[in-house]
Write an enzyme that holds these catalytic residues in place. Sequence first.
Site, short mmCIF file in Angstrom:
data_model
loop_
_atom_site.label_atom_id
_atom_site.label_comp_id
_atom_site.label_asym_id
_atom_site.label_seq_id
_atom_site.Cartn_x
_atom_site.Cartn_y
_atom_site.Cartn_z
N GLU A 59 0.82 -1.21 0.00
CA GLU A 59 0.00 0.00 0.00
C GLU A 59 0.86 1.26 0.00
OE1 GLU A 59 -2.79 -0.67 3.21
OE2 GLU A 59 -3.88 -2.11 1.97
N CYS A 93 -2.03 -4.76 -5.53
CA CYS A 93 -2.56 -6.01 -4.95
C CYS A 93 -1.54 -7.14 -5.00
CB CYS A 93 -3.80 -6.46 -5.71
SG CYS A 93 -5.23 -5.40 -5.52
N GLU A 124 -1.88 -10.17 -6.07
CA GLU A 124 -1.89 -10.91 -7.34
C GLU A 124 -1.01 -10.23 -8.37
OE1 GLU A 124 -4.31 -9.89 -5.44
OE2 GLU A 124 -6.17 -11.00 -5.73
N CYS A 168 -9.78 -8.52 -7.07
CA CYS A 168 -10.41 -7.29 -7.59
C CYS A 168 -10.43 -7.30 -9.11
CB CYS A 168 -9.69 -6.06 -7.06
SG CYS A 168 -8.20 -5.63 -7.98
N CYS A 220 -7.04 -6.83 -11.03
CA CYS A 220 -6.21 -8.05 -11.06
C CYS A 220 -6.77 -9.08 -12.04
CB CYS A 220 -6.10 -8.65 -9.66
SG CYS A 220 -5.06 -7.65 -8.58
#
Length: 132
Positions: A46, A55, A57, A88, A91
């Site tokens: 983040e 993310c 992934e 999400c 991804c």
Amino acid sequence: MTKAKKEWLEIAWEALDNAYVPYSHFPVGACLVTEQGKTYQGINIENASFGLSNCAERTAIFKAVSEGERDFARLVIAGNTLQPISPCGACRQVMAEFFAPDMPVTLVGEKGITKEMTVEQLLPYSFTGQDL
Ligand code: THU
């Protein structure tokens, strides 16, 4: 469950410890397996500028692709969610870029509950390079 699959799940779970999540406190881990059996871990990373967060992934996919990998066999995603974690939309689009539509994606939630899906099930009728 095969021994190999158990290992991939463990690798995804272990990645959770490295997640950089000072804002959401929502760690996610991933294990991307190549056709040759090599594994790449991914975590969410983040940023104080929230939109720049990456993310788990995509971290795993970008790590592998930047090392020259192009042929993938499976992606395992682990999160502390009641149900198996749901990746999400961003991804899913990146998965559609690099993975075959029938490639398995294993989603894992807390208590080890897993759900097996394919890339196409996660993102049907996707926009790909063939549409350009
Ligand atoms: N996140 C992932 O890393 N993967 C997912 O599949 C869902 C969401 C991250 C993004 C952000 O760091 C945190 O989880 C909360 O949205």
